[in-house]
Design a protein around this motif. Sequence first.
Motif, mmCIF file in Angstrom:
data_model
loop_
_atom_site.group_PDB
_atom_site.id
_atom_site.type_symbol
_atom_site.label_atom_id
_atom_site.label_comp_id
_atom_site.label_asym_id
_atom_site.label_seq_id
_atom_site.Cartn_x
_atom_site.Cartn_y
_atom_site.Cartn_z
ATOM 1 N N ASP A 34 39.627 97.553 39.884
ATOM 2 C CA ASP A 34 40.349 99.318 39.123
ATOM 3 C C ASP A 34 41.692 98.738 38.980
ATOM 4 O O ASP A 34 41.922 99.239 37.567
ATOM 5 C CB ASP A 34 40.272 99.839 40.636
ATOM 6 C CG ASP A 34 40.906 100.885 40.402
ATOM 7 O OD1 ASP A 34 41.113 101.540 39.261
ATOM 8 O OD2 ASP A 34 41.061 101.480 40.678
ATOM 9 N N ALA A 35 42.250 97.420 39.011
ATOM 10 C CA ALA A 35 43.785 97.197 39.093
ATOM 11 C C ALA A 35 43.294 96.954 37.570
ATOM 12 O O ALA A 35 44.611 97.196 36.235
ATOM 13 C CB ALA A 35 43.835 96.257 40.107
ATOM 14 N N ILE A 36 43.075 96.003 37.290
ATOM 15 C CA ILE A 36 42.815 94.926 35.649
ATOM 16 C C ILE A 36 42.683 95.920 34.631
ATOM 17 O O ILE A 36 43.110 95.900 33.404
ATOM 18 C CB ILE A 36 42.023 94.046 36.032
ATOM 19 C CG1 ILE A 36 42.123 92.924 37.158
ATOM 20 C CG2 ILE A 36 41.995 93.578 34.762
ATOM 21 C CD1 ILE A 36 41.316 91.533 36.919
ATOM 22 N N LEU A 94 51.977 98.617 35.587
ATOM 23 C CA LEU A 94 51.266 98.453 34.549
ATOM 24 C C LEU A 94 51.109 99.700 34.315
ATOM 25 O O LEU A 94 51.187 100.063 32.970
ATOM 26 C CB LEU A 94 51.169 97.507 35.027
ATOM 27 C CG LEU A 94 51.812 95.942 35.550
ATOM 28 C CD1 LEU A 94 49.998 95.301 35.133
ATOM 29 C CD2 LEU A 94 52.761 95.816 34.288
ATOM 30 N N PHE A 95 49.836 100.328 34.683
ATOM 31 C CA PHE A 95 49.761 101.784 33.391
ATOM 32 C C PHE A 95 50.228 102.451 33.297
ATOM 33 O O PHE A 95 50.384 103.005 32.281
ATOM 34 C CB PHE A 95 48.457 102.361 35.172
ATOM 35 C CG PHE A 95 47.690 103.210 34.391
ATOM 36 C CD1 PHE A 95 46.768 102.908 33.100
ATOM 37 C CD2 PHE A 95 47.573 104.620 34.994
ATOM 38 C CE1 PHE A 95 46.099 103.777 32.726
ATOM 39 C CE2 PHE A 95 46.871 105.382 33.629
ATOM 40 C CZ PHE A 95 45.759 105.494 32.969
ATOM 41 N N LEU A 97 53.876 101.833 32.808
ATOM 42 C CA LEU A 97 54.365 101.245 31.221
ATOM 43 C C LEU A 97 53.785 101.801 30.978
ATOM 44 O O LEU A 97 54.378 102.061 28.835
ATOM 45 C CB LEU A 97 54.679 100.191 31.638
ATOM 46 C CG LEU A 97 55.386 99.117 30.804
ATOM 47 C CD1 LEU A 97 56.479 99.612 30.342
ATOM 48 C CD2 LEU A 97 54.992 97.929 30.951
ATOM 49 N N GLY A 98 52.262 101.515 30.475
ATOM 50 C CA GLY A 98 51.431 101.752 29.459
ATOM 51 C C GLY A 98 51.534 103.286 28.983
ATOM 52 O O GLY A 98 51.649 103.513 27.500
ATOM 53 N N VAL A 99 51.321 103.670 29.871
ATOM 54 C CA VAL A 99 51.601 106.194 29.563
ATOM 55 C C VAL A 99 52.496 105.483 28.839
ATOM 56 O O VAL A 99 52.737 107.045 27.638
ATOM 57 C CB VAL A 99 50.893 106.619 30.961
ATOM 58 C CG1 VAL A 99 51.662 107.543 30.736
ATOM 59 C CG2 VAL A 99 49.863 106.106 30.901
ATOM 60 N N ILE A 100 54.024 105.481 29.306
ATOM 61 C CA ILE A 100 54.814 105.814 28.640
ATOM 62 C C ILE A 100 55.169 105.041 27.024
ATOM 63 O O ILE A 100 55.666 105.899 26.417
ATOM 64 C CB ILE A 100 55.991 104.736 29.687
ATOM 65 C CG1 ILE A 100 56.285 105.470 31.455
ATOM 66 C CG2 ILE A 100 58.143 105.037 28.996
ATOM 67 C CD1 ILE A 100 57.196 104.701 31.941
ATOM 68 N N LEU A 101 54.913 103.440 27.082
ATOM 69 C CA LEU A 101 54.730 103.671 25.517
ATOM 70 C C LEU A 101 53.921 104.478 24.860
ATOM 71 O O LEU A 101 53.898 104.468 23.867
ATOM 72 C CB LEU A 101 53.882 101.695 26.150
ATOM 73 C CG LEU A 101 55.208 100.925 26.278
ATOM 74 C CD1 LEU A 101 53.827 99.435 26.401
ATOM 75 C CD2 LEU A 101 56.540 100.511 25.251
#
Length: 296
Positions: A34-36, A94-95, A97-101
């Motif tokens: 799930d984390a990956i 990390l998720f 961060l991806g959403v922000i990007l």
Amino acid sequence: MSTFWILLTAILVSSACALLGTFLVLRKMAMVGDAISHAVLPGIAIAFLISGRESLWILVGATAVGLLAVFLIQHLESSGLQSDASIGIVFTALFALGVILISLNAQNVDLDLDHVLYGEITYVQWDRLIIGEVDLGPRAVWMLGITLAIILTLLILFYKQFKLVSFDPALAAATGIPVMLFHYLLMGMVSMTSVASFDSVGAILVVGMLIVPAATAYLLTDRLSHMLVISVIIGVISSFGGYYSALIMDSSIAGCMVASAGILFVLAFLFSPLHGVVVRKWKQKRGNMSEDPLEV
């Protein structure tokens, strides 16, 4: 032809996820999967912003971030933090961060949060892999096919090592098997599969395909080789069931695929000859009846 490509993509996704999910379930690492699947999002976003839809760079970027997530989880655990807390901190950070990007750059690229979260397997047939003037078919099919081939090759070559590491890491280390190498190799394959499945089922639903078929197979057999085969079969059945139920209900194909897998899990949970709740209760009742003294 659209039905063929959709079903082929779904079968490739479910098969790759089921094979790796089997080892995640056995190693009690379902939440790491799930984390990956969430943590690869920054790698996807960064590679997408740099290279556009160049699949190779997206695969490399996401796999690298997935391995980084595993390393951070391991580091936090070795520092004394509980396993579930380590996983929660790393994958949410990390998720996010991806959403922000993606949110900051969504106006400039063909990538949005709905695509990230849910995917859309219906559209894979329109994204073609064209070399020169030759149309080789949907890009996702090639990407998933190569990913599945790599997984099968590694599992066949190192089946005994993966098996021993999954069941008894201490014995594996004592026999000279590099346990951490195979750990990171498995996590790398999970990362690679997550991003390869990205266009088809999205970052969230890939978790279901990683875990549910494998968990269902776990209830049906106690042998690893059988578990691998059964989990793939369950994934394929879920693909067909999800596709045709989605047509009937006019709903998300990826969502229906995981829902179909969930239904199969419930049936196995209730009626599995080995671990089924109903079957176990019936056996207990039958055993109690056989032990009752005869009335004189």
